[in-house]
Write a protein that holds these residues in place. Structure first.
Motif, PDB file in Angstrom:
ATOM      1  N   LEU A 142       0.757  -1.331  -0.146  1.00 13.69           N
ATOM      2  CA  LEU A 142       0.120  -0.185  -0.009  1.00 13.69           C
ATOM      3  C   LEU A 142       0.979   1.253  -0.111  1.00 13.69           C
ATOM      4  O   LEU A 142       0.461   2.483  -0.388  1.00 13.69           O
ATOM      5  CB  LEU A 142      -0.808  -0.105   1.231  1.00 13.69           C
ATOM      6  CG  LEU A 142      -2.055  -1.258   1.312  1.00 13.69           C
ATOM      7  CD1 LEU A 142      -2.839  -1.016   2.602  1.00 13.69           C
ATOM      8  CD2 LEU A 142      -2.956  -1.012   0.194  1.00 13.69           C
ATOM      9  N   LEU A 143       1.991   1.373   0.437  1.00 14.65           N
ATOM     10  CA  LEU A 143       2.919   2.329   0.499  1.00 14.65           C
ATOM     11  C   LEU A 143       3.125   3.015  -0.877  1.00 14.65           C
ATOM     12  O   LEU A 143       3.040   4.320  -0.737  1.00 14.65           O
ATOM     13  CB  LEU A 143       4.307   2.001   1.071  1.00 14.65           C
ATOM     14  CG  LEU A 143       4.144   1.547   2.420  1.00 14.65           C
ATOM     15  CD1 LEU A 143       5.459   0.982   2.850  1.00 14.65           C
ATOM     16  CD2 LEU A 143       3.854   2.363   3.448  1.00 14.65           C
ATOM     17  N   PRO A 144       3.459   2.528  -1.905  1.00 17.71           N
ATOM     18  CA  PRO A 144       3.787   3.212  -3.363  1.00 17.71           C
ATOM     19  C   PRO A 144       2.140   3.397  -4.064  1.00 17.71           C
ATOM     20  O   PRO A 144       2.552   3.696  -5.158  1.00 17.71           O
ATOM     21  CB  PRO A 144       4.640   2.297  -4.002  1.00 17.71           C
ATOM     22  CG  PRO A 144       4.301   0.852  -3.578  1.00 17.71           C
ATOM     23  CD  PRO A 144       4.006   1.065  -2.113  1.00 17.71           C
ATOM     24  N   LEU A 145       1.183   2.891  -3.583  1.00 18.07           N
ATOM     25  CA  LEU A 145       0.023   2.972  -4.315  1.00 18.07           C
ATOM     26  C   LEU A 145      -0.369   4.239  -5.103  1.00 18.07           C
ATOM     27  O   LEU A 145      -0.597   4.438  -6.351  1.00 18.07           O
ATOM     28  CB  LEU A 145      -1.078   2.636  -3.729  1.00 18.07           C
ATOM     29  CG  LEU A 145      -2.416   2.442  -4.054  1.00 18.07           C
ATOM     30  CD1 LEU A 145      -2.390   1.378  -5.549  1.00 18.07           C
ATOM     31  CD2 LEU A 145      -3.546   1.868  -3.305  1.00 18.07           C
ATOM     32  N   ARG A 146      -0.233   5.190  -4.334  1.00 19.49           N
ATOM     33  CA  ARG A 146      -0.798   6.681  -4.996  1.00 19.49           C
ATOM     34  C   ARG A 146       0.345   6.900  -5.974  1.00 19.49           C
ATOM     35  O   ARG A 146      -0.098   7.492  -7.261  1.00 19.49           O
ATOM     36  CB  ARG A 146      -0.735   7.856  -3.791  1.00 19.49           C
ATOM     37  CG  ARG A 146      -1.004   9.065  -4.334  1.00 19.49           C
ATOM     38  CD  ARG A 146      -1.099  10.117  -3.322  1.00 19.49           C
ATOM     39  NE  ARG A 146      -1.795  11.241  -3.920  1.00 19.49           N
ATOM     40  CZ  ARG A 146      -1.775  12.364  -3.304  1.00 19.49           C
ATOM     41  NH1 ARG A 146      -1.466  12.391  -1.933  1.00 19.49           N
ATOM     42  NH2 ARG A 146      -1.984  13.507  -3.897  1.00 19.49           N
ATOM     43  N   GLY A 147       1.757   6.988  -5.869  1.00 19.15           N
ATOM     44  CA  GLY A 147       2.629   7.483  -6.837  1.00 19.15           C
ATOM     45  C   GLY A 147       2.472   6.357  -8.168  1.00 19.15           C
ATOM     46  O   GLY A 147       2.722   6.644  -9.109  1.00 19.15           O
ATOM     47  N   LEU A 148       2.102   5.020  -7.870  1.00 16.40           N
ATOM     48  CA  LEU A 148       2.048   4.029  -8.972  1.00 16.40           C
ATOM     49  C   LEU A 148       0.795   4.589  -9.879  1.00 16.40           C
ATOM     50  O   LEU A 148       0.911   4.369 -11.221  1.00 16.40           O
ATOM     51  CB  LEU A 148       1.972   2.743  -8.620  1.00 16.40           C
ATOM     52  CG  LEU A 148       3.140   2.055  -7.886  1.00 16.40           C
ATOM     53  CD1 LEU A 148       2.837   0.766  -7.224  1.00 16.40           C
ATOM     54  CD2 LEU A 148       4.393   1.984  -8.749  1.00 16.40           C
ATOM     55  N   LEU A 149      -0.146   4.730  -9.288  1.00 18.59           N
ATOM     56  CA  LEU A 149      -1.428   5.356  -9.925  1.00 18.59           C
ATOM     57  C   LEU A 149      -1.234   6.542 -10.633  1.00 18.59           C
ATOM     58  O   LEU A 149      -1.901   6.656 -11.633  1.00 18.59           O
ATOM     59  CB  LEU A 149      -2.708   5.462  -8.960  1.00 18.59           C
ATOM     60  CG  LEU A 149      -3.162   4.009  -8.347  1.00 18.59           C
ATOM     61  CD1 LEU A 149      -4.293   4.344  -7.300  1.00 18.59           C
ATOM     62  CD2 LEU A 149      -3.593   2.834  -9.535  1.00 18.59           C
ATOM     63  N   TYR A 150      -0.419   7.622 -10.010  1.00 18.12           N
ATOM     64  CA  TYR A 150      -0.293   8.434 -10.791  1.00 18.12           C
ATOM     65  C   TYR A 150       1.057   8.472 -11.930  1.00 18.12           C
ATOM     66  O   TYR A 150       1.318   9.301 -12.747  1.00 18.12           O
ATOM     67  CB  TYR A 150       0.108   9.742  -9.982  1.00 18.12           C
ATOM     68  CG  TYR A 150      -1.115  10.377  -9.073  1.00 18.12           C
ATOM     69  CD1 TYR A 150      -2.063  11.245  -9.894  1.00 18.12           C
ATOM     70  CD2 TYR A 150      -1.284  10.107  -7.867  1.00 18.12           C
ATOM     71  CE1 TYR A 150      -3.283  11.833  -9.303  1.00 18.12           C
ATOM     72  CE2 TYR A 150      -2.443  10.668  -7.078  1.00 18.12           C
ATOM     73  CZ  TYR A 150      -3.403  11.371  -7.861  1.00 18.12           C
ATOM     74  OH  TYR A 150      -4.531  11.693  -7.457  1.00 18.12           O
ATOM     75  N   GLY A 151       1.719   7.249 -11.943  1.00 20.11           N
ATOM     76  CA  GLY A 151       2.615   7.010 -12.960  1.00 20.11           C
ATOM     77  C   GLY A 151       3.785   7.929 -12.747  1.00 20.11           C
ATOM     78  O   GLY A 151       4.654   8.246 -13.564  1.00 20.11           O
ATOM     79  N   ARG A 152       4.360   8.031 -11.579  1.00 17.38           N
ATOM     80  CA  ARG A 152       5.386   8.765 -11.076  1.00 17.38           C
ATOM     81  C   ARG A 152       6.634   7.888 -11.213  1.00 17.38           C
ATOM     82  O   ARG A 152       6.866   6.873 -10.362  1.00 17.38           O
ATOM     83  CB  ARG A 152       5.401   9.372  -9.731  1.00 17.38           C
ATOM     84  CG  ARG A 152       4.481  10.262  -9.697  1.00 17.38           C
ATOM     85  CD  ARG A 152       4.084  11.152  -8.179  1.00 17.38           C
ATOM     86  NE  ARG A 152       3.059  12.020  -7.974  1.00 17.38           N
ATOM     87  CZ  ARG A 152       2.239  12.147  -7.082  1.00 17.38           C
ATOM     88  NH1 ARG A 152       2.388  11.185  -6.164  1.00 17.38           N
ATOM     89  NH2 ARG A 152       1.403  13.008  -7.202  1.00 17.38           N
ATOM     90  N   PRO A 153       7.717   8.207 -12.284  1.00 21.04           N
ATOM     91  CA  PRO A 153       8.726   7.413 -12.452  1.00 21.04           C
ATOM     92  C   PRO A 153       9.721   6.973 -11.088  1.00 21.04           C
ATOM     93  O   PRO A 153      10.249   5.936 -10.711  1.00 21.04           O
ATOM     94  CB  PRO A 153       9.569   8.193 -13.347  1.00 21.04           C
ATOM     95  CG  PRO A 153       8.852   8.807 -14.070  1.00 21.04           C
ATOM     96  CD  PRO A 153       7.542   9.128 -13.034  1.00 21.04           C
ATOM     97  N   TYR A 154       9.709   7.991 -10.106  1.00 25.73           N
ATOM     98  CA  TYR A 154      10.559   7.888  -8.812  1.00 25.73           C
ATOM     99  C   TYR A 154       9.977   6.880  -8.071  1.00 25.73           C
ATOM    100  O   TYR A 154      10.828   5.856  -7.388  1.00 25.73           O
ATOM    101  CB  TYR A 154      10.643   9.007  -8.200  1.00 25.73           C
ATOM    102  CG  TYR A 154      11.294   9.207  -7.124  1.00 25.73           C
ATOM    103  CD1 TYR A 154      12.649   9.007  -6.837  1.00 25.73           C
ATOM    104  CD2 TYR A 154      10.709   9.089  -5.861  1.00 25.73           C
ATOM    105  CE1 TYR A 154      13.444   9.087  -5.735  1.00 25.73           C
ATOM    106  CE2 TYR A 154      11.553   9.102  -4.379  1.00 25.73           C
ATOM    107  CZ  TYR A 154      12.807   9.015  -4.522  1.00 25.73           C
ATOM    108  OH  TYR A 154      13.611   9.016  -3.462  1.00 25.73           O
TER     109      TYR A 154
END
Length: 120
Positions: free
Chosen positions: A49-61
């Motif tokens: 669940l930690l990276p979920l938001r960044g993954l959904l927004y497509g953030r390369p970092y």
């Protein structure tokens, strides 16, 4: 379709496949006998669940650093596949999903960063 979009889809398929697999594995297919299911879910599904938001927004970092989380699931899958015969198919599926998540994320981060650098 750009190659970064293909890598994004592979990585997200691996991510959500891993998420669903871990939920099913720990609650229905082979629940743990020695620890409460809720505790197992916190430790096994919580890190996803930690990276979920960044993954959904497509953030390369986010894709770059979430590869470390994918490697933990790869390690768990390999150990379970080696040590537990009845759960071997689930563990091999975990290995597959974690590799999709890892390699898709690495290539997405690389290719998307290149695309953003070329556009800017």
């Amino acid at each position: 379709m750009r190659r970064s979009q293909i890598a994004y889809r592979i990585s997200m398929s691996g991510y959500f496949g891993l998420f669903v697999l871990m939920m099913l594995w720990l609650t229905w297919l082979a629940p743990p006998e020695k620890v409460p299911v809720s505790l197992a879910l916190i430790f096994m599904v919580g890190p996803l669940l930690l990276p979920l938001r960044g993954l959904l927004y497509g953030r390369p970092y986010t894709f770059a650093w979430s590869g470390f989380i994918a490697l933990l699931y790869l390690l768990h899958g390999v150990v379970e596949a080696y040590s537990t015969q009845p759960e071997r198919p689930l563990a091999l599926l975990e290995v597959l999903f974690s590799m999709m998540f890892f390699f898709g994320g690495v290539f997405f981060a690389r290719w998307r960063s290149q695309e953003q650098a070329g556009a800017g």
